[in-house]
Design an enzyme around this catalytic site. Sequence first.
Site, PDB file in Angstrom:
ATOM      1  N   HIS A   1       0.865  -1.177   0.000  1.00 17.56           N
ATOM      2  CA  HIS A   1       0.000   0.000   0.000  1.00 17.56           C
ATOM      3  C   HIS A   1       0.903   1.228   0.000  1.00 17.56           C
ATOM      4  CE1 HIS A   1       1.034  -0.607   4.196  1.00 17.56           C
ATOM      5  NE2 HIS A   1       0.481   0.544   4.543  1.00 17.56           N
TER       6      HIS A   1
ATOM      7  N   ASP B   1       5.802   4.662   5.209  1.00 14.68           N
ATOM      8  CA  ASP B   1       6.823   3.732   5.692  1.00 14.68           C
ATOM      9  C   ASP B   1       7.003   2.523   4.778  1.00 14.68           C
ATOM     10  OD1 ASP B   1       4.259   2.961   6.481  1.00 14.68           O
ATOM     11  OD2 ASP B   1       4.916   1.974   8.305  1.00 14.68           O
TER      12      ASP B   1
ATOM     13  N   HIS C   1      -6.871  -3.137   5.751  1.00 14.38           N
ATOM     14  CA  HIS C   1      -6.184  -2.018   6.411  1.00 14.38           C
ATOM     15  C   HIS C   1      -7.041  -0.765   6.253  1.00 14.38           C
ATOM     16  CE1 HIS C   1      -2.945  -0.010   8.308  1.00 14.38           C
ATOM     17  NE2 HIS C   1      -2.427   0.550   7.237  1.00 14.38           N
TER      18      HIS C   1
ATOM     19  N   HIS D   1       7.446  -5.649  10.897  1.00 11.52           N
ATOM     20  CA  HIS D   1       6.695  -4.390  10.954  1.00 11.52           C
ATOM     21  C   HIS D   1       6.356  -4.015  12.399  1.00 11.52           C
ATOM     22  CE1 HIS D   1       3.490  -1.406  10.063  1.00 11.52           C
ATOM     23  NE2 HIS D   1       4.207  -1.204   8.965  1.00 11.52           N
TER      24      HIS D   1
END
Length: 305
Positions: A61, A65, A139, A266
Amino acid sequence: MLDICLLGSGGMMPLPYRWLTSLMVRYNGDSLLIDCGEGTQIAIREKEWSFKPINVICFTHYHGDHISGLPGLLLTMGNAERTEPLTLIGPKGLERVVNALRVIAPELPFPIVYKEINGAEEEFELAEGYWLKAFKVSHSVPCYGYSLQLKRAGKFQLDRALEMNIPKMYWSRLQKGETITDGENTYTPDMVLGAPRKGIKLTYCTDTRPVQSIVDNAAGSDLFICEGMYGEKDKDAKAREHRHMTFYEAAKLAKAAEVNELWLTHYSPSLTYPEEYMEDVRKIFPAAKAGKDKKSVELDFEKEE
């Protein structure tokens, strides 16, 4: 064989000991990146791998980051006089997002090929027998996980080839999956090959809540690299609020998908020592490991007796 390196294992912001999200996979002289967070270039240099063979970059996506390292990487590739095309794969809006980032890298000596993912799932053939599958996860913005599969054909059956009088000069081509027509005769790979053998499968997902699509697509993976944003057990509500996962949710997915091994990645910047929480994680899924920057593995086909 797939040569895999978790270049960066951090989420949100880079830390002195943890770069942002990126995974690099090498196969047959080519390299693929999934995500390109800040510090990706440095991690590749620290690993002593090369930028040159990178021919595909996938994005889960477009949060910063996961993509903020791209402009610098493009400039480095351009300064190295790369001329080969570079393929970028990601959710809708890919070209618009990359063009915005390229304000600081407007002129490159190589073309960029954009492939936007359509629908809940999409497959891409990267090379013969080497497949990438994108699958939608859950998400706060459109986000995809990825499975890489190196498929393996069945063993050549000499007795069948002889029994059917298939000319020897066609054997190697049939083994490679080619269909051959010779006059009135047509020879197909299934005529000389046994059942497909177990290949190699890698699944990577991050920035998501636990959803069935992850279990379905990770099923049987040799390695499952999955987000574990929080190890602290009091962070369940925060994980749900921000559409992320805890270590324990990732472990339950790994168990349900019956994968061989789980690497967590992550991490939240507040999570200093992921290993502190792994004892409880391994009670759910014993083959779980805390991922870290430059953690690597080579996945090869199972040896045959």
